[in-house]
Design a protein around this motif. Sequence first.
Motif, PDB file in Angstrom:
ATOM      1  N   HIS A  26      29.584  41.922  39.817  1.00  8.51           N
ATOM      2  CA  HIS A  26      30.992  42.180  39.490  1.00  8.51           C
ATOM      3  C   HIS A  26      31.247  43.676  39.440  1.00  8.51           C
ATOM      4  CE1 HIS A  26      34.464  42.870  36.776  1.00  8.51           C
ATOM      5  NE2 HIS A  26      34.975  41.820  37.388  1.00  8.51           N
ATOM      6  N   TRP A  27      30.379  44.407  38.714  1.00  7.38           N
ATOM      7  CA  TRP A  27      30.631  45.846  38.544  1.00  7.38           C
ATOM      8  C   TRP A  27      30.244  46.648  39.788  1.00  7.38           C
ATOM      9  CZ3 TRP A  27      34.299  46.587  35.425  1.00  7.38           C
ATOM     10  CH2 TRP A  27      34.477  45.720  34.345  1.00  7.38           C
ATOM     11  N   ILE A  33      34.828  49.094  45.583  1.00  5.05           N
ATOM     12  CA  ILE A  33      36.266  49.116  45.897  1.00  5.05           C
ATOM     13  C   ILE A  33      36.835  50.505  45.591  1.00  5.05           C
ATOM     14  CG2 ILE A  33      38.554  48.158  45.284  1.00  5.05           C
ATOM     15  CD1 ILE A  33      36.909  46.187  46.915  1.00  5.05           C
ATOM     16  N   ARG A  81      27.643  36.476  44.958  1.00  2.00           N
ATOM     17  CA  ARG A  81      28.257  36.096  43.679  1.00  2.00           C
ATOM     18  C   ARG A  81      28.823  34.668  43.763  1.00  2.00           C
ATOM     19  NH1 ARG A  81      32.306  36.831  39.666  1.00  2.00           N
ATOM     20  NH2 ARG A  81      31.223  37.632  37.834  1.00  2.00           N
ATOM     21  N   ARG A  85      27.692  31.348  41.687  1.00  4.85           N
ATOM     22  CA  ARG A  85      28.704  30.589  40.955  1.00  4.85           C
ATOM     23  C   ARG A  85      28.631  29.096  41.309  1.00  4.85           C
ATOM     24  NH1 ARG A  85      33.972  28.992  40.615  1.00  4.85           N
ATOM     25  NH2 ARG A  85      35.450  30.257  39.431  1.00  4.85           N
ATOM     26  N   TYR A  93      36.408  28.329  31.147  1.00  5.69           N
ATOM     27  CA  TYR A  93      37.557  29.162  30.794  1.00  5.69           C
ATOM     28  C   TYR A  93      37.773  29.005  29.296  1.00  5.69           C
ATOM     29  CZ  TYR A  93      38.377  30.076  35.664  1.00  5.69           C
ATOM     30  OH  TYR A  93      38.216  30.528  36.953  1.00  5.69           O
ATOM     31  N   ILE A 112      41.241  36.726  45.223  1.00  2.00           N
ATOM     32  CA  ILE A 112      40.424  37.958  45.302  1.00  2.00           C
ATOM     33  C   ILE A 112      39.171  37.693  46.146  1.00  2.00           C
ATOM     34  CG2 ILE A 112      38.990  39.586  43.992  1.00  2.00           C
ATOM     35  CD1 ILE A 112      41.039  39.481  41.737  1.00  2.00           C
ATOM     36  N   TYR A 113      38.492  36.573  45.865  1.00  2.05           N
ATOM     37  CA  TYR A 113      37.293  36.246  46.664  1.00  2.05           C
ATOM     38  C   TYR A 113      37.652  36.153  48.143  1.00  2.05           C
ATOM     39  CZ  TYR A 113      34.020  35.055  42.838  1.00  2.05           C
ATOM     40  OH  TYR A 113      33.163  35.109  41.771  1.00  2.05           O
ATOM     41  N   ILE A 149      44.129  42.787  42.016  1.00  2.27           N
ATOM     42  CA  ILE A 149      43.229  43.454  41.070  1.00  2.27           C
ATOM     43  C   ILE A 149      44.016  43.889  39.833  1.00  2.27           C
ATOM     44  CG2 ILE A 149      41.797  45.518  40.691  1.00  2.27           C
ATOM     45  CD1 ILE A 149      40.838  45.221  43.616  1.00  2.27           C
ATOM     46  N   ALA A 156      42.824  39.952  32.305  1.00  2.00           N
ATOM     47  CA  ALA A 156      41.600  40.025  31.491  1.00  2.00           C
ATOM     48  C   ALA A 156      41.909  40.652  30.131  1.00  2.00           C
ATOM     49  CB  ALA A 156      40.532  40.835  32.231  1.00  2.00           C
ATOM     50  N   ARG A 170      31.814  39.006  27.763  1.00  2.00           N
ATOM     51  CA  ARG A 170      30.935  38.231  28.632  1.00  2.00           C
ATOM     52  C   ARG A 170      30.827  38.790  30.056  1.00  2.00           C
ATOM     53  NH1 ARG A 170      33.588  32.108  28.702  1.00  2.00           N
ATOM     54  NH2 ARG A 170      35.095  32.505  30.345  1.00  2.00           N
TER      55      ARG A 170
HETATM   56  C1  HEM Z   1      37.812  45.961  41.966  1.00  2.00           C
HETATM   57  C2  HEM Z   1      38.146  45.437  40.819  1.00  2.00           C
HETATM   58  C3  HEM Z   1      37.774  44.023  40.404  1.00  2.00           C
HETATM   59  C4  HEM Z   1      37.522  42.914  41.156  1.00  2.00           C
HETATM   60  C5  HEM Z   1      37.572  42.796  42.673  1.00  2.00           C
HETATM   61  C6  HEM Z   1      37.207  41.843  40.240  1.00  2.00           C
HETATM   62  C7  HEM Z   1      36.906  40.545  40.622  1.00  2.00           C
HETATM   63  C8  HEM Z   1      36.516  39.528  39.774  1.00  2.00           C
HETATM   64  C9  HEM Z   1      36.135  38.209  40.181  1.00  2.00           C
HETATM   65  C10 HEM Z   1      36.149  37.699  41.618  1.00  2.00           C
HETATM   66  C11 HEM Z   1      35.776  37.524  39.065  1.00  2.00           C
HETATM   67  C12 HEM Z   1      35.140  36.160  39.090  1.00  2.00           C
HETATM   68  C13 HEM Z   1      35.720  35.027  38.509  1.00  2.00           C
HETATM   69  C14 HEM Z   1      34.967  33.789  38.849  1.00  2.00           C
HETATM   70  O1  HEM Z   1      33.980  33.780  39.641  1.00  2.00           O
HETATM   71  O2  HEM Z   1      35.394  32.757  38.341  1.00  2.00           O
HETATM   72  C15 HEM Z   1      35.934  38.406  37.940  1.00  2.00           C
HETATM   73  C16 HEM Z   1      35.683  38.099  36.621  1.00  2.00           C
HETATM   74  C17 HEM Z   1      36.055  38.904  35.556  1.00  2.00           C
HETATM   75  N1  HEM Z   1      36.547  40.194  35.627  1.00  2.00           N
HETATM   76 FE1  HEM Z   1      36.895  41.244  37.286  1.00  2.00          FE
HETATM   77  N2  HEM Z   1      37.267  42.309  38.955  1.00  2.00           N
HETATM   78  C18 HEM Z   1      37.617  43.649  39.010  1.00  2.00           C
HETATM   79  C19 HEM Z   1      37.790  44.507  37.959  1.00  2.00           C
HETATM   80  C20 HEM Z   1      37.741  44.140  36.635  1.00  2.00           C
HETATM   81  C21 HEM Z   1      38.007  45.007  35.524  1.00  2.00           C
HETATM   82  C22 HEM Z   1      38.373  46.501  35.618  1.00  2.00           C
HETATM   83  C23 HEM Z   1      37.890  44.263  34.395  1.00  2.00           C
HETATM   84  C24 HEM Z   1      38.084  44.686  32.947  1.00  2.00           C
HETATM   85  C25 HEM Z   1      39.235  44.932  32.440  1.00  2.00           C
HETATM   86  C26 HEM Z   1      37.525  42.914  34.806  1.00  2.00           C
HETATM   87  C27 HEM Z   1      37.315  41.864  33.969  1.00  2.00           C
HETATM   88  C28 HEM Z   1      36.827  40.624  34.339  1.00  2.00           C
HETATM   89  C29 HEM Z   1      36.475  39.583  33.402  1.00  2.00           C
HETATM   90  C30 HEM Z   1      36.620  39.663  31.895  1.00  2.00           C
HETATM   91  C31 HEM Z   1      35.980  38.506  34.163  1.00  2.00           C
HETATM   92  C32 HEM Z   1      35.414  37.183  33.650  1.00  2.00           C
HETATM   93  C33 HEM Z   1      36.482  36.223  33.272  1.00  2.00           C
HETATM   94  C34 HEM Z   1      35.866  35.048  32.569  1.00  2.00           C
HETATM   95  O3  HEM Z   1      34.740  35.114  32.074  1.00  2.00           O
HETATM   96  O4  HEM Z   1      36.573  34.008  32.515  1.00  2.00           O
HETATM   97  N3  HEM Z   1      37.439  42.878  36.181  1.00  2.00           N
HETATM   98  N4  HEM Z   1      36.400  39.623  38.396  1.00  2.00           N
END
Ligand code: HEM
Length: 177
Positions: A26-27, A33, A81, A85, A93, A112-113, A149, A156, A170
């Motif tokens: 994820h990070w 990006i 990823r 999953r 959720y 997004i995916y 995004i 989030a 998490r």
């Molecule tokens: C380029 C930027 C980002 C992209 C492309 C991205 C993409 C994603 C994707 C595809 C998921 C997966 C969900 C899944 O598989 O069900 C996810 C989960 C998540 N992202 Fe990001 N994300 C980005 C930035 C961020 C940032 C900056 C944050 C923090 C504020 C964040 C917080 C989260 C959280 C908290 C989840 C987990 C949600 C859960 O556990 O239900 N994301 N992200």
Amino acid sequence: MTASANPTPVSAPRSTGWSSLSVALHWTIVVLIIVQFIDHEWMVDMWRATRRGTEIDAATETWGWVHIIAGTLVLVAALVRLWDRFAHGRPPYPAEEPTWASWLARITHGLIYAILILMPIAGLVAWFLVIGEAGEVHELMWTPLLILIGLHVVGALAQQFWFKTNVLKRIFVPGTV
Ligand code: HEM
Ligand code: HEM
């Protein structure tokens, strides 16, 4: 084979939080990006020059190739990823948030995916097969990705602070339920 021989179907949600692999990817995708945000103008210059047969300077070539490599890594990271999953499930959720919010999150994540996979493929087709239309399709996906995004980050933060869930913890700490 009896039902008890396979008690956890592959589609079941994880009983634990995100895996270390999923958190790391994820990070990694976020960093890549940001790299694409920084280097895309050089890629456009390299693409134009290549098609016109004109010279480019060393910086344009270097950053252009950074774009190609970082973009390809986004594709690989998103596919791995997604595999993780589907093979092991994802954390449920959060129960604290309303159903509509979980569905909005699902739809946003799905889109997004889709872009994280289709955009690099279009870029690779444009570059290696020299197909201008693929470059245009590639370019068209950028604004929707940025909007998604933005929605994802706002979502989030809303999940965390408005609906009082622990989603932020998490996505930083593997195994957090
Ligand atoms: C380029 C930027 C980002 C992209 C492309 C991205 C993409 C994603 C994707 C595809 C998921 C997966 C969900 C899944 O598989 O069900 C996810 C989960 C998540 N992202 Fe990001 N994300 C980005 C930035 C961020 C940032 C900056 C944050 C923090 C504020 C964040 C917080 C989260 C959280 C908290 C989840 C987990 C949600 C859960 O556990 O239900 N994301 N992200
Ligand atoms: C998710 C990963 C990627 C992102 C976010 C991304 C982003 C971008 C952006 C923002 C532009 C500039 C669009 C414009 O304003 O004209 C661009 C152009 C371009 N990218 Fe990517 N890119 C990615 C992956 C790739 C890959 C893997 C390649 C493979 C070679 C590639 C090749 C190109 C080409 C050829 C252009 C010029 C297209 C044109 O101007 O018509 N990109 N990319």
